[in-house]
Design an enzyme around this catalytic site. Structure first.
Site, PDB file in Angstrom:
ATOM      1  N   ASN A 245       3.894   6.465   2.849  1.00  0.00           N
ATOM      2  CA  ASN A 245       4.984   5.936   3.678  1.00  0.00           C
ATOM      3  C   ASN A 245       6.034   7.024   3.851  1.00  0.00           C
ATOM      4  O   ASN A 245       5.908   8.121   3.316  1.00  0.00           O
ATOM      5  CB  ASN A 245       5.567   4.652   3.066  1.00  0.00           C
ATOM      6  CG  ASN A 245       6.137   4.895   1.691  1.00  0.00           C
ATOM      7  OD1 ASN A 245       7.117   5.608   1.539  1.00  0.00           O
ATOM      8  ND2 ASN A 245       5.503   4.314   0.668  1.00  0.00           N
ATOM      9  N   PRO A 346      -0.300  -3.312  -8.036  1.00  0.00           N
ATOM     10  CA  PRO A 346       0.590  -4.179  -8.836  1.00  0.00           C
ATOM     11  C   PRO A 346       2.014  -4.089  -8.305  1.00  0.00           C
ATOM     12  O   PRO A 346       2.417  -3.038  -7.795  1.00  0.00           O
ATOM     13  CB  PRO A 346       0.489  -3.576 -10.239  1.00  0.00           C
ATOM     14  CG  PRO A 346      -0.009  -2.183 -10.052  1.00  0.00           C
ATOM     15  CD  PRO A 346      -0.841  -2.192  -8.801  1.00  0.00           C
ATOM     16  N   ASP A 347       2.731  -5.179  -8.414  1.00  0.00           N
ATOM     17  CA  ASP A 347       4.161  -5.153  -8.060  1.00  0.00           C
ATOM     18  C   ASP A 347       4.913  -4.705  -9.315  1.00  0.00           C
ATOM     19  O   ASP A 347       5.129  -5.491 -10.249  1.00  0.00           O
ATOM     20  CB  ASP A 347       4.610  -6.543  -7.600  1.00  0.00           C
ATOM     21  CG  ASP A 347       6.046  -6.510  -7.062  1.00  0.00           C
ATOM     22  OD1 ASP A 347       6.853  -5.719  -7.587  1.00  0.00           O
ATOM     23  OD2 ASP A 347       6.335  -7.271  -6.132  1.00  0.00           O
TER      24      ASP A 347
HETATM   25  O1  PMT Z   1      13.411   7.796   0.017  1.00  0.00           O
HETATM   26  P1  PMT Z   1      14.347   7.762   1.192  1.00  0.00           P
HETATM   27  O2  PMT Z   1      13.795   8.489   2.392  1.00  0.00           O
HETATM   28  O3  PMT Z   1      15.726   8.212   0.836  1.00  0.00           O
HETATM   29  O4  PMT Z   1      14.464   6.250   1.656  1.00  0.00           O
HETATM   30  C1  PMT Z   1      15.052   5.322   0.798  1.00  0.00           C
HETATM   31  C2  PMT Z   1      14.289   4.004   0.793  1.00  0.00           C
HETATM   32  C3  PMT Z   1      14.382   3.387   2.182  1.00  0.00           C
HETATM   33  C4  PMT Z   1      12.816   4.233   0.429  1.00  0.00           C
HETATM   34  C5  PMT Z   1      14.973   3.116  -0.293  1.00  0.00           C
HETATM   35  O5  PMT Z   1      16.308   2.934   0.034  1.00  0.00           O
HETATM   36  C6  PMT Z   1      14.272   1.773  -0.427  1.00  0.00           C
HETATM   37  O6  PMT Z   1      14.517   0.829   0.302  1.00  0.00           O
HETATM   38  N1  PMT Z   1      13.355   1.667  -1.433  1.00  0.00           N
HETATM   39  C7  PMT Z   1      12.501   0.524  -1.626  1.00  0.00           C
HETATM   40  C8  PMT Z   1      11.341   0.560  -0.658  1.00  0.00           C
HETATM   41  C9  PMT Z   1      10.419  -0.637  -0.847  1.00  0.00           C
HETATM   42  O7  PMT Z   1       9.302  -0.451  -1.273  1.00  0.00           O
HETATM   43  O8  PMT Z   1      10.972  -1.800  -0.569  1.00  0.00           O
HETATM   44  P2  PMT Z   1      10.177  -3.234  -0.672  1.00  0.00           P
HETATM   45  O9  PMT Z   1      11.103  -4.215  -0.059  1.00  0.00           O
HETATM   46  O10 PMT Z   1       8.815  -3.088  -0.100  1.00  0.00           O
HETATM   47  O11 PMT Z   1      10.048  -3.480  -2.234  1.00  0.00           O
HETATM   48  C10 PMT Z   1      11.025  -4.189  -2.964  1.00  0.00           C
HETATM   49  C11 PMT Z   1      11.169  -3.606  -4.344  1.00  0.00           C
HETATM   50  O12 PMT Z   1       9.933  -3.755  -5.051  1.00  0.00           O
HETATM   51  C12 PMT Z   1      11.504  -2.132  -4.368  1.00  0.00           C
HETATM   52  O13 PMT Z   1      12.433  -1.933  -5.385  1.00  0.00           O
HETATM   53  C13 PMT Z   1      10.178  -1.461  -4.701  1.00  0.00           C
HETATM   54  O14 PMT Z   1      10.395  -0.273  -5.471  1.00  0.00           O
HETATM   55  C14 PMT Z   1       9.497  -2.526  -5.545  1.00  0.00           C
HETATM   56  N2  PMT Z   1       8.027  -2.506  -5.427  1.00  0.00           N
HETATM   57  C15 PMT Z   1       7.411  -2.670  -4.224  1.00  0.00           C
HETATM   58  C16 PMT Z   1       6.029  -2.721  -4.172  1.00  0.00           C
HETATM   59  C17 PMT Z   1       5.295  -2.570  -5.345  1.00  0.00           C
HETATM   60  N3  PMT Z   1       3.963  -2.592  -5.334  1.00  0.00           N
HETATM   61  N4  PMT Z   1       5.921  -2.397  -6.520  1.00  0.00           N
HETATM   62  C18 PMT Z   1       7.267  -2.356  -6.564  1.00  0.00           C
HETATM   63  O15 PMT Z   1       7.837  -2.180  -7.633  1.00  0.00           O
END
Ligand code: PMT
Length: 478
Positions: A245, A346-347
């Site tokens: 990504n 995994p989350d």
């Molecule tokens: O890296 P940059 O270019 O500076 O951009 C920053 C960012 C946009 C990546 C950052 O600000 C951000 O939003 N990070 C989280 C991205 C994400 O995966 O969001 P999500 O809504 O899909 O996931 C929610 C949370 O679950 C996040 O904290 C993620 O780390 C966590 N997650 C998601 C999927 C997974 N399989 N395991 C996780 O732990």
């Protein structure tokens, strides 16, 4: 060119075992183009000879409060006052090592030795590089003294490092590497979110509020262990292609750097990014590539952590299997890619949420949202907060232009488990990182006391203890 070129640097050396490292710092300062004047306390001279410092700095060592000129002996000179002249001429004063006693004396405004008098008489910014026994460092008196100085706006700290100490203890208290002290001194002359030009005017009254940098760096994470994840994950399709990504890691790196500046010991778990490790004390970097590797790195880093910030964009899916070598167009026609079988990763955040005991560690997630109006994004982010068991979630609209993935800026809404929320308008990620810690650091009070220093050892024991399909070859690791 170094920010220290042609700057007058007073290097204060005080009496600790780390005084010998001041020689290397002096060499680095001179190499960076600074004009260095060394001031030594009597105790420092018991650890390192003034001749060494004089040879390296190319100027006489000042050690006599009653000398009329900075390098002269009592009674010599043209009737000037040595310590006033040194203080007046200084663009920056670096004290390395700064012992607990020196910090206490400075906090008390003492001027009964040359270094104290120079610092008291000067308007120049002072960078302190503390070095002492782990328990002296952790002692509330030392921390209060340091806090008092930092609150003035004129004093900054760099380090100490953690590791083996000369006294046989392990933990924080070791003088940070001279290259880091040099870098911190250079940063004093670079404008930034938390560090700005600290040159105070030589005339007019000293008012910390008007002359202070744009913002002081509070030491509100001192002694805290913080784990930050950053960047994307790459989930291999074959040996050269992956599902990834657009995360650059900038947001996570900014949070790690800000936490370290505020005194935390940070483990930065980085996906494949082209960012250098932020310079500063207390950041240990672990590079990973896949979600599974990030999970393993988290498992190793999380025990003992006070807070975890999941800024990484962890891949939600990965190919069921990794094909060996490079899939060939001929052997595997392009249409076959439509059949690329995926499995859910995994989350990690949800796993961390479930594993928590008694609300420890503090758990901060991010929510990368696109589409819908603000209210819809807020409700999805709040659902993530609840489902994943977080204390707070940082919502960013990764569909909005100029913010989110890749850019230098972001705009976020911070949502707390108790229902509170606050929007932080668009700003550089480096600024937002500090704004987030301003709001998150007080929450650490709920997770209990700071990490205890390591126990005494017989001899020093080492404590060291939005899917894109891409191909490898981009970027550079720092
Ligand atoms: O890296 P940059 O270019 O500076 O951009 C920053 C960012 C946009 C990546 C950052 O600000 C951000 O939003 N990070 C989280 C991205 C994400 O995966 O969001 P999500 O809504 O899909 O996931 C929610 C949370 O679950 C996040 O904290 C993620 O780390 C966590 N997650 C998601 C999927 C997974 N399989 N395991 C996780 O732990």
């Amino acid at each position: 060119m170094s920010g220290l070129a042609k700057k007058n640097v007073v290097l204060g050396v005080t009496g600790g075992i780390a005084a010998y490292k001041a020689a290397e710092l002096c060499r680095l300062l001179v190499k960076s183009g600074a004009r260095v004047r060394v001031v030594m306390t009597d105790a420092a001279k018991r650890f390192i000879g003034p001749l060494t410092m004089q040879t390296l700095s190319g100027a006489p060592v000042a050690d006599d409060l009653f000398a009329e000129t900075p390098g002269g002996a009592e009674g010599e000179g043209d009737g000037g006052i040595g310590h006033i002249q040194l203080g007046d001429e200084a663009d920056v004063i670096v004290v390395a090592p700064a012992t607990a006693d020196t910090i206490a004396r400075l906090a008390g405004g003492r001027a009964d030795d040359l270094l104290g008098a120079v610092i008291l008489a000067s308007r120049a910014p002072v960078l302190l590089a503390p070095a002492m026994n782990v328990n002296m460092w952790g002692n509330p008196l030392t921390q209060q003294n340091l806090g008092k100085l930092v609150a003035l706006g004129r004093f900054r700290t760099v380090g100490p490092d953690a590791g083996e100490l000369a006294c046989g203890w392990v933990g924080e208290g070791r003088l940070i590497d001279p290259t880091e002290i040099l870098a911190a001194a250079e940063r004093l002359f670079v404008k930034g979110p938390s560090e700005g030009p600290l040159n105070l005017p030589r005339d007019g009254a000293y008012e910390p509020s008007s002359h202070a940098p744009t913002r002081l760096t509070p030491q509100d994470l001192l002694g805290r262990k913080i784990v930050v994840t950053a960047g994307p994950t790459f989930e291999p399709i074959d040996d050269v292609r992956f599902i990834g990504n657009r995360s650059s890691g900038k947001m996570g790196f900014a949070l790690a750097a800000a936490a370290a500046r505020r005194g935390a010991e940070v483990t930065l778990i980085a996906g494949p990014v082209a960012l250098a490790t932020p310079i500063g004390a207390g950041i240990t970097r672990r590079d990973v590539e896949t979600a599974e590797q990030m999970r393993a790195a988290l498992a190793a880093a999380v025990p003992g952590a006070d807070a975890i910030v999941m800024a990484a964009a962890v891949g939600d899916f990965r190919p069921v299997s990794r094909a060996p070598g490079k899939l060939s167009r001929r052997a595997r026609p392009a249409e076959a890619l439509r059949e690329l079988a995926l499995v859910a990763n995994p989350d990690l955040l949800a796993e961390l949420g479930r594993a928590r005991v008694g609300g420890r560690p503090l758990l901060i997630g991010f929510a990368a949202e696109t589409g819908g109006d603000g209210a819809a994004q807020l409700s999805r982010a709040r659902a993530k907060l609840v489902d994943k068991g977080c204390d707070a979630v940082v919502l960013n609209d990764v569909g909005a232009p100029g913010i989110g993935f890749g850019g230098d800026d972001n705009a976020v809404t911070l949502l707390f488990a108790d229902g509170a929320q606050e929007s932080l308008p668009r700003a550089p990620k480096t600024d937002l990182a500090d704004a987030l810690w301003d709001r998150l650091a007080p929450k650490l009070r709920d997770v209990g006391p700071r990490t205890e220093p390591a126990r005494r050892t017989r001899r020093a024991t080492v404590m060291r203890p939005v899917i894109a399909i891409g191909a490898r070859g981009r970027g550079r690791r720092g």
